[in-house]
Design a protein around this motif. Structure first.
Motif, mmCIF file in Angstrom:
data_model
loop_
_atom_site.group_PDB
_atom_site.id
_atom_site.type_symbol
_atom_site.label_atom_id
_atom_site.label_comp_id
_atom_site.label_asym_id
_atom_site.label_seq_id
_atom_site.Cartn_x
_atom_site.Cartn_y
_atom_site.Cartn_z
ATOM 1 N N SER A 97 0.828 -1.206 0.000
ATOM 2 C CA SER A 97 0.000 0.000 0.000
ATOM 3 C C SER A 97 0.867 1.262 0.000
ATOM 4 O O SER A 97 0.576 2.233 -0.711
ATOM 5 C CB SER A 97 -0.917 -0.019 1.220
ATOM 6 O OG SER A 97 -1.643 1.174 1.314
ATOM 7 N N MET A 98 1.932 1.232 0.793
ATOM 8 C CA MET A 98 2.817 2.392 0.864
ATOM 9 C C MET A 98 3.561 2.607 -0.456
ATOM 10 O O MET A 98 3.769 3.751 -0.881
ATOM 11 C CB MET A 98 3.815 2.214 2.003
ATOM 12 C CG MET A 98 3.182 2.310 3.360
ATOM 13 S SD MET A 98 4.381 1.934 4.640
ATOM 14 C CE MET A 98 3.369 2.095 6.094
ATOM 15 N N ILE A 99 3.949 1.533 -1.102
ATOM 16 C CA ILE A 99 4.626 1.649 -2.398
ATOM 17 C C ILE A 99 3.664 2.222 -3.439
ATOM 18 O O ILE A 99 4.031 3.092 -4.231
ATOM 19 C CB ILE A 99 5.205 0.287 -2.837
ATOM 20 C CG1 ILE A 99 6.362 -0.093 -1.907
ATOM 21 C CG2 ILE A 99 5.671 0.331 -4.287
ATOM 22 C CD1 ILE A 99 6.829 -1.529 -2.043
ATOM 23 N N THR A 100 2.429 1.757 -3.409
ATOM 24 C CA THR A 100 1.401 2.293 -4.311
ATOM 25 C C THR A 100 1.208 3.782 -4.067
ATOM 26 O O THR A 100 1.127 4.584 -5.011
ATOM 27 C CB THR A 100 0.070 1.541 -4.128
ATOM 28 O OG1 THR A 100 0.280 0.154 -4.410
ATOM 29 C CG2 THR A 100 -1.012 2.087 -5.042
ATOM 30 N N GLN A 101 1.162 4.157 -2.793
ATOM 31 C CA GLN A 101 1.022 5.574 -2.442
ATOM 32 C C GLN A 101 2.214 6.373 -2.967
ATOM 33 O O GLN A 101 2.043 7.482 -3.488
ATOM 34 C CB GLN A 101 0.918 5.721 -0.924
ATOM 35 C CG GLN A 101 0.791 7.149 -0.448
ATOM 36 C CD GLN A 101 0.791 7.264 1.068
ATOM 37 O OE1 GLN A 101 1.020 6.301 1.777
ATOM 38 N NE2 GLN A 101 0.540 8.456 1.563
ATOM 39 N N ALA A 102 3.405 5.816 -2.827
ATOM 40 C CA ALA A 102 4.604 6.512 -3.307
ATOM 41 C C ALA A 102 4.545 6.719 -4.809
ATOM 42 O O ALA A 102 4.918 7.788 -5.313
ATOM 43 C CB ALA A 102 5.852 5.722 -2.925
ATOM 44 N N ILE A 103 4.079 5.717 -5.525
ATOM 45 C CA ILE A 103 3.951 5.841 -6.984
ATOM 46 C C ILE A 103 2.962 6.950 -7.340
ATOM 47 O O ILE A 103 3.234 7.802 -8.188
ATOM 48 C CB ILE A 103 3.512 4.499 -7.608
ATOM 49 C CG1 ILE A 103 4.632 3.468 -7.477
ATOM 50 C CG2 ILE A 103 3.109 4.677 -9.072
ATOM 51 C CD1 ILE A 103 4.201 2.039 -7.768
ATOM 52 N N GLU A 104 1.831 6.945 -6.647
ATOM 53 C CA GLU A 104 0.793 7.932 -6.940
ATOM 54 C C GLU A 104 1.225 9.345 -6.575
ATOM 55 O O GLU A 104 0.829 10.315 -7.226
ATOM 56 C CB GLU A 104 -0.491 7.564 -6.194
ATOM 57 C CG GLU A 104 -1.146 6.297 -6.713
ATOM 58 C CD GLU A 104 -2.276 5.803 -5.820
ATOM 59 O OE1 GLU A 104 -2.485 6.359 -4.718
ATOM 60 O OE2 GLU A 104 -2.945 4.828 -6.223
ATOM 61 N N GLN A 105 2.036 9.481 -5.532
ATOM 62 C CA GLN A 105 2.437 10.799 -5.034
ATOM 63 C C GLN A 105 3.760 11.288 -5.609
ATOM 64 O O GLN A 105 4.167 12.416 -5.349
ATOM 65 C CB GLN A 105 2.548 10.764 -3.498
ATOM 66 C CG GLN A 105 1.245 10.543 -2.782
ATOM 67 C CD GLN A 105 0.298 11.729 -2.921
ATOM 68 O OE1 GLN A 105 0.718 12.879 -2.994
ATOM 69 N NE2 GLN A 105 -0.986 11.449 -2.960
ATOM 70 N N SER A 106 4.442 10.438 -6.371
ATOM 71 C CA SER A 106 5.813 10.757 -6.781
ATOM 72 C C SER A 106 5.924 12.086 -7.527
ATOM 73 O O SER A 106 6.870 12.838 -7.312
ATOM 74 C CB SER A 106 6.399 9.620 -7.618
ATOM 75 O OG SER A 106 5.641 9.433 -8.802
ATOM 76 N N ALA A 107 4.991 12.390 -8.376
ATOM 77 C CA ALA A 107 5.066 13.647 -9.137
ATOM 78 C C ALA A 107 4.578 14.828 -8.306
ATOM 79 O O ALA A 107 5.202 15.887 -8.298
ATOM 80 C CB ALA A 107 4.240 13.531 -10.415
ATOM 81 N N ALA A 108 3.480 14.637 -7.592
ATOM 82 C CA ALA A 108 2.855 15.739 -6.868
ATOM 83 C C ALA A 108 3.581 16.078 -5.560
ATOM 84 O O ALA A 108 3.672 17.250 -5.191
ATOM 85 C CB ALA A 108 1.399 15.418 -6.569
ATOM 86 N N ASN A 109 4.080 15.069 -4.875
ATOM 87 C CA ASN A 109 4.669 15.304 -3.560
ATOM 88 C C ASN A 109 5.830 14.337 -3.338
ATOM 89 O O ASN A 109 5.671 13.311 -2.682
ATOM 90 C CB ASN A 109 3.599 15.147 -2.475
ATOM 91 C CG ASN A 109 4.068 15.660 -1.128
ATOM 92 O OD1 ASN A 109 5.255 15.743 -0.870
ATOM 93 N ND2 ASN A 109 3.119 15.985 -0.268
ATOM 94 N N PRO A 110 6.995 14.665 -3.864
ATOM 95 C CA PRO A 110 8.148 13.765 -3.740
ATOM 96 C C PRO A 110 8.538 13.451 -2.298
ATOM 97 O O PRO A 110 8.973 12.342 -2.006
ATOM 98 C CB PRO A 110 9.273 14.526 -4.443
ATOM 99 C CG PRO A 110 8.591 15.499 -5.335
ATOM 100 C CD PRO A 110 7.299 15.843 -4.663
ATOM 101 N N GLN A 111 8.365 14.400 -1.381
ATOM 102 C CA GLN A 111 8.719 14.142 0.016
ATOM 103 C C GLN A 111 7.809 13.089 0.623
ATOM 104 O O GLN A 111 8.262 12.206 1.352
ATOM 105 C CB GLN A 111 8.648 15.429 0.843
ATOM 106 C CG GLN A 111 9.814 16.378 0.574
ATOM 107 C CD GLN A 111 9.734 17.620 1.435
ATOM 108 O OE1 GLN A 111 8.662 18.208 1.597
ATOM 109 N NE2 GLN A 111 10.874 18.031 1.973
ATOM 110 N N LEU A 112 6.519 13.178 0.329
ATOM 111 C CA LEU A 112 5.577 12.184 0.824
ATOM 112 C C LEU A 112 5.878 10.821 0.220
ATOM 113 O O LEU A 112 5.827 9.794 0.913
ATOM 114 C CB LEU A 112 4.136 12.599 0.500
ATOM 115 C CG LEU A 112 3.031 11.671 1.015
ATOM 116 C CD1 LEU A 112 3.077 11.560 2.532
ATOM 117 C CD2 LEU A 112 1.669 12.189 0.571
ATOM 118 N N ALA A 113 6.231 10.804 -1.042
ATOM 119 C CA ALA A 113 6.589 9.545 -1.705
ATOM 120 C C ALA A 113 7.821 8.928 -1.054
ATOM 121 O O ALA A 113 7.870 7.715 -0.807
ATOM 122 C CB ALA A 113 6.833 9.787 -3.195
#
Length: 76
Positions: free
Chosen positions: A22-38
């Motif tokens: 789930s966290m990896i999926t979140q990182a993928i989804e957030q990678s462009a919008a919020n690199p720190q969160l990813a």
């Protein structure tokens, strides 16, 4: 009883890997919008994977010890 402990430990490992996925999926989804969160999600996923690996290794060690004990008893 030891079989139950192994099952419980494996269920915890499974939960950790599910959380990591789930966290990896979140990182993928957030990678462009919020690199720190990813990046934070990937760090947490890495920790969960490490915990799961430790739990699986513990179960493997327990099973190997049980097998050795059974073999020793059969040789007597």
């Amino acid at each position: 009883m030891s079989g139950q402990v192994n099952t419980d430990t494996l269920k915890k490992a499974e939960a950790s890997t599910t959380l990591a996925k789930s966290m990896i999926t979140q990182a993928i989804e957030q990678s462009a919008a919020n690199p720190q969160l990813a990046e934070e999600a990937l760090k947490q996923a890495s920790q969960e994977i490490a915990q799961a690996q430790t739990m699986v290794s513990q179960v493997q060690s327990t099973l190997q010890a049980q097998q050795q004990q059974q073999q020793q008893q059969q040789q007597k």
